[in-house]
Design an enzyme around this catalytic site. Structure first.
Site, mmCIF file in Angstrom:
data_model
loop_
_atom_site.group_PDB
_atom_site.id
_atom_site.type_symbol
_atom_site.label_atom_id
_atom_site.label_comp_id
_atom_site.label_asym_id
_atom_site.label_seq_id
_atom_site.Cartn_x
_atom_site.Cartn_y
_atom_site.Cartn_z
ATOM 1 N N SER A 389 0.801 -1.228 0.000
ATOM 2 C CA SER A 389 0.000 0.000 0.000
ATOM 3 C C SER A 389 0.833 1.277 0.000
ATOM 4 O O SER A 389 0.258 2.367 -0.132
ATOM 5 C CB SER A 389 -0.947 0.011 1.203
ATOM 6 O OG SER A 389 -1.937 -0.982 1.056
ATOM 7 N N LYS A 536 3.103 6.750 4.602
ATOM 8 C CA LYS A 536 2.159 5.695 4.199
ATOM 9 C C LYS A 536 2.717 4.343 4.612
ATOM 10 O O LYS A 536 3.893 4.061 4.416
ATOM 11 C CB LYS A 536 1.928 5.730 2.683
ATOM 12 C CG LYS A 536 0.864 4.759 2.228
ATOM 13 C CD LYS A 536 -0.512 5.193 2.694
ATOM 14 C CE LYS A 536 -1.554 4.085 2.538
ATOM 15 N NZ LYS A 536 -1.446 3.055 3.586
ATOM 16 N N THR A 537 1.843 3.533 5.184
ATOM 17 C CA THR A 537 2.222 2.178 5.568
ATOM 18 C C THR A 537 1.947 1.207 4.425
ATOM 19 O O THR A 537 1.273 1.535 3.444
ATOM 20 C CB THR A 537 1.435 1.725 6.802
ATOM 21 O OG1 THR A 537 0.038 1.760 6.487
ATOM 22 C CG2 THR A 537 1.715 2.633 7.985
ATOM 23 N N GLY A 538 2.432 -0.010 4.592
ATOM 24 C CA GLY A 538 2.155 -1.082 3.635
ATOM 25 C C GLY A 538 2.373 -2.425 4.302
ATOM 26 O O GLY A 538 3.336 -2.598 5.048
#
Length: 603
Positions: A389, A536-538
């Site tokens: 993501s 932003k994380t993923g």
């Protein structure tokens, strides 16, 4: 660039590693001196031994390649290297606002490890300053001794210079002190001749002076200076001193060999007698100062025996190209082994408050957005994996630039049956802000579907994003919808920071609106020290060889940038860890943000 706790541990590991390398190098060179004397008398072997130990020290400090290292990583949890991660309830807010964390107190063993590593660094710096001070003091001692002497301008004023041809740049000074003739000074070489040398036989005087001039012609001053610099750098390593002492020994023997070449036995005996007589006249304090100050010509009891042995049996020390080559290859093998077998401290991600086992590997990469200076580069930072993501940052830029996305809350799209709904939060109406907050896969898929495959690929090419591969899963023709989710598109942490730097500096062919809105919807808030965070994380699973998802491990990404007072730092954090109850991306984010204020304050 700040010195993180991890780098301090690296320094401690480098110190221990170079001690081990020094032991191995000394064992090899000592064996050469005993069994291959023709190799041991070569000065290059001893200097290369020092270089090997110093190179080992530096190799442990620099980022190392996973292709070279064979040993598994040391399982030091990151909580050992820094403050512990935040508890789960301290999640990062989606909207702007202060980010506050309440960490747990470090355990005693972690505190002692931290203090021990920091104490060693402090001790090293103190020792380095002390060692450099002693070298400078010795130089001042020799300069003071030379100032008390008389400069000899004409060779005819000294019998030892009658057959010599000293270079015009050499200053010759006669001093009334019980020293041996000595050559010192790297940039302005000077030859000190003791007044008592005149009492020696004229031939002895000439051979002794010729010995010092041979040092000058062989550039031994430069060789010895390099050896002293390396020993000073690793002052704590006793093997560095042993190697330098043997370098001086080899240089003395080399000059003796050149001076006595083709001379009859009677002259060789006279030269040996002169060495013994000089040894009796030379006091220890002056000897020590001269050696420390890079002076040649010092006669010591430890070297006289070897020198006289060479004088008596000159044929016992032949040159051997193959043996010398084998010794150099051995030193190179020792250094190569340090690269292959050095462990890594950065490759184990820390278990967070929710993790039960350590991670398989990790990377932290931080870069100054303006200058491009690398601030941190620890771990598997060049290994490409699925962006998961974190790719939504790129999709956001595409969507706003193309007009598919309008503002922070438009378009607002309803959830429909058939959409990806792995997460319950995705089964609701979603706008750009909630899309980024919840990493809603189907919303990103709606944007990429509106773009079309051709324009999607064009954007990626202009971004220079990872491997640029949008083909998706083999045979499924799903690149437009799934290429960034455990599929064909891959990117490394280092490439993530390079991409983010282009965003921050607005170097991509995009509209200002695309930059502004992407920055707005990725805003996470403000740290207690005033740095504004965007990120932003993923989360994703590795894909096994049979094409299935790894049920045991999970990638955790957190990428973004921090801004304060006109300065911006881009960062990328990647962890491959055993799966836990909580998603790896948010857990990675929380652990990273817990330590970030202290790191940024140290910039």
């Amino acid at each position: 660039m700040f010195i993180s706790t991890l780098l301090i541990f690296r320094f401690l590991l480098a110190s221990l590693g170079c001690m081990a390398a020094g032991l191995v190098v000394w064992a090899m060179t000592a064996a050469c001196r005993r069994y291959l004397p023709q190799v041991a008398v070569q000065r290059s072997i001893w200097l290369l031994g020092q270089v090997t130990v110093v190179a080992t020290f530096l190799a442990f400090l620099l980022p190392h390649s996973e292709r070279l290292r064979l040993l598994p990583a040391i399982e030091l949890p990151e909580t050992m290297l820094s403050a512990p991660a935040a508890p789960e309830h301290a999640a990062v807010p989606a909207q702007a606002g202060a980010i506050v964390r309440d960490g747990n107190a470090p355990t005693n063993y972690r505190a002692w490890l931290n203090r021990g590593a920091e104490a060693w660094l402090s001790l090293y710096l103190l020792g380095l300053a002390y060692t450099m001070g002693r070298v400078l003091q010795a130089h001042r001692t020799l300069n003071g001794l030379a100032a008390t002497g008389e400069r000899l301008n004409l060779t005819g004023r000294h019998q030892g210079l009658d057959s010599a041809a000293p270079p015009p740049s050499l200053t010759i000074i006669e001093v009334d002190a019980p020293i041996s003739p000595m050559l010192f000074g790297w940039f302005r070489p000077r030859l000190l001749l003791p007044r008592h040398l005149r009492s020696f036989d004229p031939l002895q005087q000439q051979m002794i002076v010729e010995h010092e001039l041979t040092h000058l012609r062989r550039h031994d001053l430069q060789w010895m200076s390099a050896g002293v610099v390396l020993q000073t750098l690793l002052w704590f390593n006793p093997f560095m001193r042993l190697l330098r002492d043997n370098l001086a020994w080899a240089q003395e023997l080399g000059c003796d060999r050149d001076v006595l070449r083709n001379r009859p036995p009677s002259q060789r005996k006279a030269y040996a007698a002169a060495l013994v007589a000089q040894l009796r006249l030379q006091p220890h304090p002056v000897t020590h100062s001269a050696k420390t100050a890079l002076a040649f010509g010092v006669v010591s009891a430890r070297t006289v025996a070897a020198r006289i042995g060479l004088i008596r049996e000159p044929a016992a020390m032949p040159r051997s190209v193959w043996a010398r080559g084998a010794a150099i290859a051995g030193l190179a093998s020792i250094f190569a082994a340090t690269l292959a077998f050095q462990p890594a401290l950065a490759d184990r991600a820390a278990p967070t408050a929710h993790a039960a086992t350590p991670a398989t590997f990790s990377c932290t990469d931080m870069v100054d957005a303006i200058s491009g200076a690398r601030l941190v580069h620890d771990g598997h930072c060049d290994e490409r994996v699925t962006p998961a993501s974190t790719f939504n940052i790129a999709v956001s830029l595409m969507g706003y630039d193309s007009g598919i996305l309008h503002d922070a809350h438009s378009p607002s799209l309803p959830f429909k049956p058939g959409y990806v709904d792995w997460n319950p939060d995705w089964r609701e109406t979603t706008d750009p802000t909630s899309w980024i907050r919840n990493s809603t896969v189907w919303y990103a898929q709606q944007v990429t579907a509106s773009l079309g495959a051709r324009r999607f690929q064009q954007y990626l090419n202009s971004f220079g994003y990872g491997n640029l591969d949008t083909t998706g899963d083999p045979g499924k023709d799903n690149g437009l919808a799934m290429s960034w989710i455990e599929s064909s598109l891959k990117i490394s942490p280092a490439e993530q920071t390079a991409f983010l730097r282009k965003i921050v500096n607005r170097q991509l062919p995009l509209s200002a609106h695309a930059y502004d809105m992407t920055a707005r919807i990725t805003a996470l808030g403000t740290l207690p020290n005033g740095w504004q965070i965007h990120g932003k994380t993923g989360t994703a699973s590795p894909v096994l060889a049979d094409g299935s998802d790894d049920a045991r491990r999970s990638y955790g990404w957190f990428v973004g940038w921090a801004t304060k007072d006109g300065r911006t730092v881009v960062f990328s954090r990647l962890v491959l860890q055993d799966k836990q109850d909580r998603a790896a991306g948010p857990a990675t984010r929380d652990a990273f943000l817990h330590d970030l204020p202290a790191q940024l304050d140290a910039l």
